[in-house]
Scaffold this active site. Structure first.
Site, short mmCIF file in Angstrom:
data_model
loop_
_atom_site.label_atom_id
_atom_site.label_comp_id
_atom_site.label_asym_id
_atom_site.label_seq_id
_atom_site.Cartn_x
_atom_site.Cartn_y
_atom_site.Cartn_z
N GLY A 198 0.80 -1.21 0.00
CA GLY A 198 0.00 0.00 0.00
C GLY A 198 0.84 1.26 0.00
N ASP A 199 2.15 1.11 -0.08
CA ASP A 199 3.07 2.25 -0.12
C ASP A 199 4.27 1.83 -0.97
OD1 ASP A 199 4.41 4.71 0.49
OD2 ASP A 199 3.36 4.80 2.40
N ASP A 200 5.40 2.52 -0.84
CA ASP A 200 6.56 2.20 -1.66
C ASP A 200 6.99 0.75 -1.44
OD1 ASP A 200 6.71 4.93 -2.51
OD2 ASP A 200 7.72 5.40 -0.62
N SER B 86 2.22 -1.64 -6.67
CA SER B 86 1.82 -0.61 -5.71
C SER B 86 1.14 0.54 -6.45
CB SER B 86 3.04 -0.09 -4.93
OG SER B 86 2.64 0.85 -3.97
#
Length: 454
Positions: free
Chosen positions: A243-245, A276
């Site tokens: 959900g992020d990098d 992502s």
């Protein structure tokens, strides 16, 4: 033949108490002593809390490892519910096939700990932070491996409270090792971390190989791997849905990172696969105030990912991002192929030193193929502090049906390009040569991962 048969019989008799085969052979990275977590009273039913058993096992095995042979804690098939626990030196945490370590969802099991000195406070909230699920500090020779067992953070309860603004302290990470040397993480799956997944911080000689990291693509801040003020890090053959990098290289936050002054450097990333939709395949920053240098990323794939290798900085960050080398990317469904941000916010005390300007220079991208692209490049430096020394060569970006008419938006950047399609912005329009990539290979970690079974 008779001697061999005796050896096999002895091995079978000892299997419940110690390792046999690779672990007993004295091979590099294999441990003389081994014990199953069940020997310390753990029950793998997914219901009974085993925090005391894990803690007792680590203390006992640390004592047994004092003879120089090292020790391994074997987690067999089952669901092993536990609160946070620490590792020790000369130690292997071995997850057998079908083993799943489950993080307790009761926040009372997560004590508060001090913030990192290079951050000055918790990342989500001021003050202390919740402990990390698996942790350790000032360790040497630590291995987390197995037959692709799972470490499950059961993060939904944390995500819900984070979205509802019900948390007073920063969420813990699934694995954080501090001030440690000689780390190997391989053949393990990490699932649903409360926040960042793997966070080697102030570490040296870190190898992360063959690791799978999974989180819902809209889960908050579930970064995959975040080397932070760490040196000589090798990340290879990893698959990350986040959900992020997927990977974020960091080195401290604003004035705290500037004061701590420990860069992240000499980092190799190979054969990464990333999904992502709202973040980067590899981010450099945003917390980069101790500096980031000599990062080499190659032969990697991103699918349905917001951007490829993104620089994230801003006024007040200080520090530097330089000598970055990227080549051999295959990108499929991207919002931006190239993205640099010079106006990244989020300051620890809602303030920052306006004179702390980052230095961003020597950023090289080559041999990139992208398809279904919305926009080729969004390159934003800082007024009166441009990002310089950017090189882009041998790039093809095939546009999506709904692609932007303006394919490059560039401000406060300077660089060169060679064989780039679509044609780059004037700030990168000078004709250059193929971009550099270091010829000398960085040697990080053992030439081969330990092949041990317990």
């Amino acid at each position: 033949m008779q001697a061999a048969a005796v050896a096999v019989a002895l091995c079978a008799a000892a299997a419940l108490l110690a390792s046999c085969g690779a672990g007993a052979s004295g091979g590099e990275g294999c441990r003389k002593h081994a014990a199953r977590v069940t020997e310390y009273g753990a029950v793998g039913d997914g219901k009974r809390l085993n925090t005391a058993a894990f803690a007792k096992a680590v203390v006992d095995l640390a004592e047994r490892a004092r003879d120089g042979g090292g020790a391994a804690l074997v987690v067999p098939k089952g669901k092993w519910l536990t609160g946070p626990f620490n590792l020790t030196s000369h130690f292997t945490l071995y997850l057998d096939e079908g083993a799943e370590i489950l993080a307790s969802q009761d926040m009372k099991d997560w004590p508060l700990i001090a913030p990192l000195p290079s951050y000055g406070r918790g990342r989500d909230e001021p003050g202390p932070r919740y402990s990390n699920f698996i942790a350790g500090s000032n360790l040497t020779d630590v291995i987390i491996t197995g037959k692709n067992g799972t470490i499950n953070g059961q993060g939904q309860v944390w995500w819900d409270k984070y979205h509802a603004k019900e948390l007073k302290f920063t969420r813990g990470y699934l694995l954080e090792l501090l001030y440690s040397d000689g780390i190997i993480i391989s053949n393990v799956t990490f699932v649903d971390s409360p926040s960042w997944n793997l966070h080697p911080t102030y570490c040296t000689n870190v190898t992360i190989s063959g690791v799978t990291i999974l989180a819902p693509v809209h889960s908050p801040n579930t970064d995959g791997i975040d080397p932070d003020s760490s040196s000589h890090v090798r990340i290879e053959d990893c698959y990350i849905v986040s959900g992020d990098d997927c990977i974020a290289v960091k080195s401290g936050w604003d004035e705290y990172g500037i004061k701590f002054n420990m860069p992240s450097q000499h980092i190799v990333i190979k054969r990464l696969t990333c999904i992502s939709p709202t973040s980067a395949m590899i981010a450099l920053g945003s917390e980069m105030s101790g500096g980031i240098r000599d990062v080499r990323a190659e032969d990697s794939v991103a699918i349905n990912t917001e951007s490829a290798v993104r620089v994230k900085s801003g006024v007040g960050r200080g520090g530097f991002v330089k000598d970055i080398f990227v080549r051999g990317l295959s990108l499929h469904t991207m919002k931006w192929v190239f993205w640099m941000t010079g106006n990244y916010g989020q300051h620890p005390d809602n303030s920052s030193d306006p004179n702390a300007m980052p230095e961003v220079t020597g950023i090289n991208y080559s041999d990139v193929f992208a398809e279904n692209v919305t926009m080729a490049g969004r390159m934003e430096g800082i007024p009166n502090d441009p990002y310089t020394g950017i090189c882009i060569s041998n790039v093809t970006a095939r546009l999506a049906p709904d692609a932007k008419k303006l394919q490059w938006n560039c401000t406060d950047v300077k660089g060169v390009a060679s064989d780039v399609h679509p044609k780059p912005c004037p700030e990168l329009g000078a004709e250059g040569k193929p971009c550099a990539f270091p010829e000398e290979e960085l040697v990080i970690g053992p030439p081969e991962l330990p092949k041990c079974s317990y």
